[in-house]
Design a protein around this motif. Structure first.
Motif, PDB file in Angstrom:
ATOM      1  N   VAL A   1      -4.706 -10.031   5.048  1.00  0.00           N
ATOM      2  CA  VAL A   1      -3.598  -9.088   5.277  1.00  0.00           C
ATOM      3  C   VAL A   1      -2.353  -9.514   4.512  1.00  0.00           C
ATOM      4  O   VAL A   1      -1.594  -8.675   4.024  1.00  0.00           O
ATOM      5  CB  VAL A   1      -3.306  -8.966   6.791  1.00  0.00           C
ATOM      6  N   THR A   2      -2.133 -10.828   4.393  1.00  0.00           N
ATOM      7  CA  THR A   2      -0.931 -11.298   3.682  1.00  0.00           C
ATOM      8  C   THR A   2      -0.915 -10.808   2.239  1.00  0.00           C
ATOM      9  O   THR A   2       0.152 -10.614   1.650  1.00  0.00           O
ATOM     10  CB  THR A   2      -0.848 -12.842   3.692  1.00  0.00           C
ATOM     11  N   LYS A   3      -2.099 -10.568   1.652  1.00  0.00           N
ATOM     12  CA  LYS A   3      -2.184 -10.161   0.246  1.00  0.00           C
ATOM     13  C   LYS A   3      -1.910  -8.668   0.037  1.00  0.00           C
ATOM     14  O   LYS A   3      -1.934  -8.192  -1.099  1.00  0.00           O
ATOM     15  CB  LYS A   3      -3.578 -10.492  -0.312  1.00  0.00           C
ATOM     16  N   LEU A   4      -1.648  -7.942   1.124  1.00  0.00           N
ATOM     17  CA  LEU A   4      -1.333  -6.522   0.988  1.00  0.00           C
ATOM     18  C   LEU A   4      -0.003  -6.299   0.268  1.00  0.00           C
ATOM     19  O   LEU A   4       0.263  -5.211  -0.259  1.00  0.00           O
ATOM     20  CB  LEU A   4      -1.292  -5.841   2.359  1.00  0.00           C
ATOM     21  N   VAL A   5       0.842  -7.306   0.279  1.00  0.00           N
ATOM     22  CA  VAL A   5       2.167  -7.226  -0.350  1.00  0.00           C
ATOM     23  C   VAL A   5       2.303  -8.410  -1.303  1.00  0.00           C
ATOM     24  O   VAL A   5       1.850  -9.513  -0.998  1.00  0.00           O
ATOM     25  CB  VAL A   5       3.284  -7.264   0.713  1.00  0.00           C
ATOM     26  N   GLY A   6       2.926  -8.183  -2.435  1.00  0.00           N
ATOM     27  CA  GLY A   6       3.117  -9.261  -3.412  1.00  0.00           C
ATOM     28  C   GLY A   6       4.144 -10.281  -2.942  1.00  0.00           C
ATOM     29  O   GLY A   6       4.994 -10.009  -2.092  1.00  0.00           O
ATOM     30  N   GLN A   7       4.083 -11.465  -3.542  1.00  0.00           N
ATOM     31  CA  GLN A   7       4.980 -12.557  -3.166  1.00  0.00           C
ATOM     32  C   GLN A   7       6.443 -12.203  -3.377  1.00  0.00           C
ATOM     33  O   GLN A   7       7.295 -12.506  -2.527  1.00  0.00           O
ATOM     34  CB  GLN A   7       4.620 -13.815  -3.969  1.00  0.00           C
ATOM     35  N   GLU A   8       6.752 -11.538  -4.501  1.00  0.00           N
ATOM     36  CA  GLU A   8       8.148 -11.212  -4.796  1.00  0.00           C
ATOM     37  C   GLU A   8       8.735 -10.260  -3.754  1.00  0.00           C
ATOM     38  O   GLU A   8       9.889 -10.398  -3.344  1.00  0.00           O
ATOM     39  CB  GLU A   8       8.266 -10.599  -6.196  1.00  0.00           C
ATOM     40  N   ILE A   9       7.933  -9.287  -3.318  1.00  0.00           N
ATOM     41  CA  ILE A   9       8.410  -8.342  -2.304  1.00  0.00           C
ATOM     42  C   ILE A   9       8.633  -9.061  -0.976  1.00  0.00           C
ATOM     43  O   ILE A   9       9.615  -8.809  -0.267  1.00  0.00           O
ATOM     44  CB  ILE A   9       7.412  -7.175  -2.146  1.00  0.00           C
ATOM     45  N   CYS A  10       7.719  -9.975  -0.638  1.00  0.00           N
ATOM     46  CA  CYS A  10       7.875 -10.758   0.599  1.00  0.00           C
ATOM     47  C   CYS A  10       9.180 -11.548   0.577  1.00  0.00           C
ATOM     48  O   CYS A  10       9.919 -11.577   1.561  1.00  0.00           O
ATOM     49  CB  CYS A  10       6.691 -11.713   0.780  1.00  0.00           C
ATOM     50  N   ARG A  11       9.452 -12.168  -0.562  1.00  0.00           N
ATOM     51  CA  ARG A  11      10.680 -12.971  -0.670  1.00  0.00           C
ATOM     52  C   ARG A  11      11.917 -12.078  -0.634  1.00  0.00           C
ATOM     53  O   ARG A  11      12.927 -12.427  -0.025  1.00  0.00           O
ATOM     54  CB  ARG A  11      10.662 -13.794  -1.957  1.00  0.00           C
ATOM     55  N   ARG A  12      11.831 -10.919  -1.302  1.00  0.00           N
ATOM     56  CA  ARG A  12      13.000 -10.030  -1.356  1.00  0.00           C
ATOM     57  C   ARG A  12      13.385  -9.531   0.032  1.00  0.00           C
ATOM     58  O   ARG A  12      14.555  -9.506   0.390  1.00  0.00           O
ATOM     59  CB  ARG A  12      12.698  -8.841  -2.265  1.00  0.00           C
ATOM     60  N   TYR A  13      12.367  -9.143   0.833  1.00  0.00           N
ATOM     61  CA  TYR A  13      12.656  -8.572   2.150  1.00  0.00           C
ATOM     62  C   TYR A  13      12.528  -9.587   3.288  1.00  0.00           C
ATOM     63  O   TYR A  13      12.680  -9.241   4.454  1.00  0.00           O
ATOM     64  CB  TYR A  13      11.730  -7.373   2.411  1.00  0.00           C
TER      65      TYR A  13
END
Length: 575
Positions: free
Chosen positions: A76-88
């Protein structure tokens, strides 16, 4: 149904007492800008950050999760990219019943929830998690390497040093190192750049204040100073020494050909979407140049006085002192005790368009908008004394002198305080009363000290017990007595220490807070200054007039469960 107030939830859960709530509300009302009550309680030491989040989650009607123990679904963690996770500041962690559970720093942030919903392509259920936990989870689940050491090893393997002799040998008729052109090419290659960035980035992640890159006979030792204690981070092979140190020197705009003289420089980097500065110093040693980098968090200059760990009574007295229009206020303590942070916090509070604030520092560590900041330059004749003398012709309201080191600077600072300016500066003394004796040693006349000195704040930094492995224990009574706590007064009192966990890297401590002693100068202390009385007599008079000593402040923080008895004894008795 009306939403419950955070204070009501905290008291009902037993996290704070009604008296502590009232004290925090009073402190909150005295702040220049409204601060969240939970934040005020944390800053006053009444509440841990994690307990504050638990109560906020209850108030907001969301779940609070601890990502270290939560059964995260890696797919599930891979549903969103790392950069988006860090941004939000968010990370997907599970998918029960079709909804994707997303751990967020702020589960009410619709400007983060809506983009995440679009990227994931499904409804999401936001839950609250600690920001540090989120970034740690992002690093854990998105890392290409199994550990930070693997990342360093990967960069080391890619550095091609087989075809270059990296030594300190020099041509007899030239200052240029043998193989200098090759070295310049090498330090611009991706692996060397990545290795240097990894060292700086890991230091920031570990919360280090300093980075030591130390050449030894066998290799390079890299150490980080975290919460005031140096600890080894890694060992690097000798073959990368010249390339790594040259890379750091290029980043800080130093001369890589100059290896026989010390140099100073500065690096500015974006790490995790945040601006960081590194003050760099090189020193030639027996096995090559040692490099020490001071880590400067630009956001730290916004730290308010109420966030430094100053207890409410002392804080109220200190804020009354700094509102004066003239006089000299000193902050004392050993190197690394947080004096500069305290002075910057004072300047941030006093900064306004109606005031002309000038500083002279060695060097200028943080840039504050609205201030005129000057760095000393002895080669150009710009010393503390010379700069201070020039500043008096610049129509100042407030002057900050980085440090009073000599008699000339001390005399000019005192005279400036007597001619209608508020002067802030630092001294190296063991306690607040000792500042008077130190000024007398600098040949400042007693009548000038008595007339100009408003107050002295002495301080130390002590480590805070890690909130995740904090446990109650019974310390030995001789240690309790050393801090001046009687056996009778310990009845019903819980002492705490950290067991050690991954979060605090098995130290039992995470972060630091201040221990303070404020001596406000009154008529009795002025008379003692005129008499050239001993520091002990000045201290006795200050205590009679309500001064809370370093020892008493430390004891209070132990009894509040903020720090451990052992840490307090280490800090208070270190001098």
């Amino acid at each position: 149904m009306a939403k419950r107030q955070i204070g009501e939830i905290l008291v009902s859960r037993g996290y704070i007492t009604p008296e502590q709530l009232q004290s925090a509300l009073e402190a909150q009302s005295g702040l220049p800008t409204m601060e969240a009550l939970g934040e005020t309680l944390v800053n006053m030491g009444y509440l841990s950050h994690r307990d504050k989040l638990r109560c906020l989650a209850e108030q907001w009607g969301v779940e609070f999760v601890e990502l270290e123990t939560y059964p995260v679904d890696v797919t599930v963690t891979k549903l969103v990219g790392q950069e988006i996770c860090r941004r939000y500041k968010a990370i997907p962690i599970s998918r029960p019943n079709g909804k994707v559970v997303v751990a967020m720093k702020d589960p009410n942030d619709i400007y983060a929830i809506d983009p995440l919903r679009l990227v994931i392509g499904a409804d999401i259920e936001p839950v609250l998690a600690e920001e540090e936990d989120i970034f740690a989870a992002i690093a854990r689940y998105f890392s290409d390497d199994s550990s930070a050491q693997d990342a360093f090893n990967s960069a080391l393997k890619e550095i091609d040093v087989d075809n270059i002799e990296v030594t300190t040998a020099k041509d007899q008729n030239s200052n240029e190192e043998v193989g200098g052109d090759q070295l310049r090419e090498l330090v611009d290659e991706a692996p060397v750049v990545r290795l240097a960035n990894l060292i700086l980035g890991q230091a920031v992640k570990d919360g280090a204040s300093d980075i030591h890159v130390e050449p030894t006979r066998e290799g390079i030792r890299v150490r980080y100073r975290v919460d005031g204690i140096l600890r080894e981070a890694m060992q690097l092979p000798k073959k990368v020494q010249s390339a790594l140190i040259s890379r750091i020197k290029i980043m800080s705009t130093m001369d890589i050909a100059e290896k026989r003289a010390p140099q100073d420089g500065r690096i500015s980097l974006m790490i995790d979407a945040k601006q960081w500065d590194f003050r760099v110093s090189t020193l030639p040693s027996a096995f090559g140049e040692k490099v020490v980098l001071r880590v400067l968090d630009k956001s730290a200059i916004g730290v308010g006085l109420h966030r430094l760990g100053i207890m409410p009574k002392t804080l109220e007295q200190f804020e009354n002192l700094i509102t004066r229009t003239y006089g000299i206020i000193l902050v004392t303590g050993p190197t690394g005790s947080g004096k500069s942070t305290t002075l910057y916090s004072v300047l941030s509070k006093l900064n306004s368009t109606e005031k002309n604030i000038l500083t002279i520092e060695d060097p200028v560590e943080y840039e504050l908008a609205g201030l005129t900041q000057v760095g000393v330059n002895p080669r150009a004749g710009l010393t503390f004394a010379a700069g201070l003398r020039c500043m008096l012709r610049q129509d100042p309201n407030i002057i900050m002198v980085g440090e009073i080191r000599d008699s000339e600077t001390a005399l000019i600072a005192v005279e400036a305080a007597l001619t209608g300016h508020l002067v802030l500066s630092t001294l190296h003394t063991n306690d607040a009363p000792g500042a008077i004796a130190r000024l007398l040693d600098m040949e400042v006349e007693p009548f000038l000290i008595a007339s100009a000195l408003c107050g002295v704040l002495a301080q130390r930094l002590c480590r805070v017990i890690c909130p995740r492995c904090k446990v109650a224990y019974q310390p030995p009574m001789d240690a309790v007595r050393r801090l001046g706590i009687s056996q009778e007064s310990t009845q019903g009192v819980k002492f705490y220490r950290g067991r050690g966990c991954d979060y605090c890297k098995n130290t039992g401590y995470k972060g630091r807070t201040g221990i303070y002693e404020l001596m406000a100068v009154n008529d009795e202390i002025r008379d003692l200054a005129l008499e050239r009385a001993s520091s002990q007599k000045v201290k006795e008079a200050a205590i009679r007039n309500g001064m809370i000593t370093l020892k008493s402040d430390a004891t209070e923080k132990v009894l509040l469960g903020m720090t451990s008895l052992e840490e307090t004894l280490r800090v208070v008795y270190s001098g």
